[in-house]
Write an enzyme that holds these catalytic residues in place. Sequence first.
Site, PDB file in Angstrom:
ATOM      1  N   LYS A   1       9.787 -21.820 -56.276  1.00  0.00           N
ATOM      2  CA  LYS A   1       9.300 -21.062 -57.428  1.00  0.00           C
ATOM      3  C   LYS A   1       8.231 -21.779 -58.242  1.00  0.00           C
ATOM      4  O   LYS A   1       8.526 -22.656 -59.041  1.00  0.00           O
ATOM      5  CB  LYS A   1      10.477 -20.706 -58.330  1.00  0.00           C
ATOM      6  CG  LYS A   1      11.424 -19.727 -57.670  1.00  0.00           C
ATOM      7  CD  LYS A   1      12.435 -19.192 -58.663  1.00  0.00           C
ATOM      8  CE  LYS A   1      13.478 -18.356 -57.948  1.00  0.00           C
ATOM      9  NZ  LYS A   1      14.837 -18.806 -58.201  1.00  0.00           N
TER      10      LYS A   1
ATOM     11  N   ARG B   1      28.281 -35.073 -58.914  1.00  0.00           N
ATOM     12  CA  ARG B   1      28.333 -34.853 -60.368  1.00  0.00           C
ATOM     13  C   ARG B   1      29.681 -35.274 -60.965  1.00  0.00           C
ATOM     14  O   ARG B   1      29.735 -35.714 -62.106  1.00  0.00           O
ATOM     15  CB  ARG B   1      28.073 -33.382 -60.697  1.00  0.00           C
ATOM     16  CG  ARG B   1      26.608 -33.029 -60.649  1.00  0.00           C
ATOM     17  CD  ARG B   1      26.416 -31.578 -61.036  1.00  0.00           C
ATOM     18  NE  ARG B   1      25.010 -31.287 -61.230  1.00  0.00           N
ATOM     19  CZ  ARG B   1      24.545 -30.113 -61.628  1.00  0.00           C
ATOM     20  NH1 ARG B   1      25.375 -29.115 -61.884  1.00  0.00           N
ATOM     21  NH2 ARG B   1      23.250 -29.916 -61.778  1.00  0.00           N
TER      22      ARG B   1
ATOM     23  N   GLY C   1      17.593 -27.831 -63.599  1.00  0.00           N
ATOM     24  CA  GLY C   1      16.741 -27.270 -64.653  1.00  0.00           C
ATOM     25  C   GLY C   1      16.638 -28.180 -65.865  1.00  0.00           C
ATOM     26  O   GLY C   1      15.568 -28.283 -66.488  1.00  0.00           O
TER      27      GLY C   1
ATOM     28  N   GLY D   1      18.509 -29.557 -57.821  1.00  0.00           N
ATOM     29  CA  GLY D   1      19.729 -29.243 -57.078  1.00  0.00           C
ATOM     30  C   GLY D   1      19.524 -29.259 -55.572  1.00  0.00           C
ATOM     31  O   GLY D   1      20.285 -29.906 -54.835  1.00  0.00           O
TER      32      GLY D   1
HETATM   33  P1  ADP Z   1      15.240 -27.815 -56.448  1.00  0.00           P
HETATM   34  O1  ADP Z   1      16.577 -27.094 -56.567  1.00  0.00           O
HETATM   35  O2  ADP Z   1      15.385 -29.154 -55.804  1.00  0.00           O
HETATM   36  O3  ADP Z   1      14.489 -27.846 -57.754  1.00  0.00           O
HETATM   37  P2  ADP Z   1      13.956 -25.404 -55.564  1.00  0.00           P
HETATM   38  O4  ADP Z   1      15.143 -24.613 -55.997  1.00  0.00           O
HETATM   39  O5  ADP Z   1      12.691 -25.245 -56.280  1.00  0.00           O
HETATM   40  O6  ADP Z   1      14.342 -26.953 -55.462  1.00  0.00           O
HETATM   41  O7  ADP Z   1      13.603 -25.011 -54.048  1.00  0.00           O
HETATM   42  C1  ADP Z   1      14.461 -25.195 -52.990  1.00  0.00           C
HETATM   43  C2  ADP Z   1      14.371 -24.070 -52.011  1.00  0.00           C
HETATM   44  O8  ADP Z   1      13.037 -23.892 -51.568  1.00  0.00           O
HETATM   45  C3  ADP Z   1      15.190 -24.389 -50.772  1.00  0.00           C
HETATM   46  O9  ADP Z   1      16.124 -23.349 -50.539  1.00  0.00           O
HETATM   47  C4  ADP Z   1      14.148 -24.460 -49.663  1.00  0.00           C
HETATM   48  O10 ADP Z   1      14.613 -23.998 -48.424  1.00  0.00           O
HETATM   49  C5  ADP Z   1      13.078 -23.558 -50.186  1.00  0.00           C
HETATM   50  N1  ADP Z   1      11.794 -23.776 -49.524  1.00  0.00           N
HETATM   51  C6  ADP Z   1      11.067 -24.902 -49.455  1.00  0.00           C
HETATM   52  N2  ADP Z   1       9.950 -24.709 -48.723  1.00  0.00           N
HETATM   53  C7  ADP Z   1       9.971 -23.427 -48.321  1.00  0.00           C
HETATM   54  C8  ADP Z   1       9.088 -22.598 -47.548  1.00  0.00           C
HETATM   55  N3  ADP Z   1       7.958 -23.090 -47.047  1.00  0.00           N
HETATM   56  N4  ADP Z   1       9.435 -21.318 -47.378  1.00  0.00           N
HETATM   57  C9  ADP Z   1      10.563 -20.807 -47.889  1.00  0.00           C
HETATM   58  N5  ADP Z   1      11.444 -21.521 -48.614  1.00  0.00           N
HETATM   59  C10 ADP Z   1      11.154 -22.819 -48.826  1.00  0.00           C
HETATM   60  C1  3PG Z   2      22.946 -26.630 -63.270  1.00  0.00           C
HETATM   61  O1  3PG Z   2      23.596 -26.709 -62.235  1.00  0.00           O
HETATM   62  O2  3PG Z   2      21.708 -26.616 -63.291  1.00  0.00           O
HETATM   63  C2  3PG Z   2      23.694 -26.641 -64.578  1.00  0.00           C
HETATM   64  O3  3PG Z   2      25.066 -26.822 -64.381  1.00  0.00           O
HETATM   65  C3  3PG Z   2      23.399 -25.391 -65.403  1.00  0.00           C
HETATM   66  O4  3PG Z   2      23.869 -24.248 -64.776  1.00  0.00           O
HETATM   67  P1  3PG Z   2      23.240 -22.821 -65.178  1.00  0.00           P
HETATM   68  O5  3PG Z   2      21.835 -22.808 -64.663  1.00  0.00           O
HETATM   69  O6  3PG Z   2      24.136 -21.796 -64.503  1.00  0.00           O
HETATM   70  O7  3PG Z   2      23.289 -22.710 -66.684  1.00  0.00           O
HETATM   71 MG    MG Z   3      17.151 -25.003 -56.544  1.00  0.00          MG
END
Ligand code: ADP
Ligand code: 3PG
Ligand code: MG
Length: 397
Positions: A194, A38, A375, A351
């Site tokens: 999620k 970033r 997000g 992320g």
């Molecule tokens: P991103 O940040 O790329 O949008 P998310 O935050 O939605 O992705 O999800 C990432 C998390 O989901 C990771 O910590 C990963 O380990 C977890 N994850 C993926 N598949 C599984 C699973 N089958 N069981 C538990 N956690 C999982």
């Molecule tokens: C992110 O990493 O998604 C942005 O920097 C926003 O951070 P925040 O979800 O804490 O507002």
């Molecule tokens: Mg994530």
Amino acid sequence: MTKLLTIKDEPEAFKGKSVFVRVDYNVVKNGEIQDTYRIDRTLPTIRFLLEAGAKQVVLASHSGRPKDRDESLSLRPIVQHLSEKLSEEVGFVEDVPNGTAPEDRRVILLENLRFWKGEKDDDPKFAEALSRFGDEYVNDAFGVSHRKNASVSAIAQFYTKRYAGLLLAEEVEKLSEVRDNPDKPFHVLFGGAKVRDKIPVLEALVQKADRIFIGGAMAYTFLKAKGVDVGNSIVDNDRLEWAKEFLNHYKSKVYLPKDHVCATAEVEKCGDGYEVRDTQDERIEDGWIGYDIGWNTIKTWKDALKEANMVFWNGPVGYYECEDFECGTKLLAILLSGFKDDGKKVVVGGGDTVAALSRFSIPYEDFHFVSTGGGAALDFLAGKHLPGLEIITKKEA
Ligand code: ADP
Ligand code: 3PG
Ligand code: MG
């Protein structure tokens, strides 16, 4: 169509001026930079403004979600990284509301804006204090543009024009391509944990997609909604009805895992306290938890993904942080990183998805585009209005 006014449109506007640049350096944790992507992606904007004759470039960001000052989230470690990259000493302002920028530095970094409540509250008073640092305003912080924070929202009233930085403009261009006009066949690969957070973007992208692959923990909500046994895997029980309807509606497009890698217990420590087993089919026995897609799924998805000309990927398809469950994410990432050589476009957002690439040492350059937004990228693709984009001055196309 209206387009955003970028710094490239009016380089003369910055000559002899101090320029406030909102960046997203949300990369400091426990006093250390976790990943420099970033930061490095904002260097072209900083260099462009300096070359355009800016007297001073003042960079401002948040990191983490502190309630007030928290030294482990100070942006100070970024000063050295920037100084090295720019080959000049970068200054630092610790007391943002009351301090002034050192005059003997061309590039300045402000302390973590979220050390002051005014940032999160979109407080005009805090925004006014920020505006003292720049004659002109640039937003290059796509990643935080979905937040109504003072530095991306209330600050607008103190400037007649608000410019988009080069990174933000590229994010909007590349993600608009995915959202509005994807190359066909267009495939979408989703994972992560999620379901509820991803419903709006799933609903938007499924309209344009030819195929949609759902892995990760998300998949178990869909499998359960289909009536498949998922053992003790993570399920969002409040979204089963929604998932059922989604599957009914888009049956022909949706790919769910055909087999899994499972563990006997919830994973607290990688490689410890659980047994691992592959399933024969889509069903998971009681007492077992699905943590990755299985071999059969990987093979099927690989063949299907190869037919795409554009792919959007968000979310690891397994618990990639542990070697036992990284295979699905790793093999699909390697496959997708090869698409660019065949003229196919892969756009990656999220992320954890980006963190997975760096864990597997897959260069970001191997993709058409790797978004710096988590997000924010998902909200943009879902068609939501982002406060940080709304404030940018528009120009006629
Ligand atoms: P991103 O940040 O790329 O949008 P998310 O935050 O939605 O992705 O999800 C990432 C998390 O989901 C990771 O910590 C990963 O380990 C977890 N994850 C993926 N598949 C599984 C699973 N089958 N069981 C538990 N956690 C999982
Ligand atoms: C992110 O990493 O998604 C942005 O920097 C926003 O951070 P925040 O979800 O804490 O507002
Ligand atoms: Mg994530």
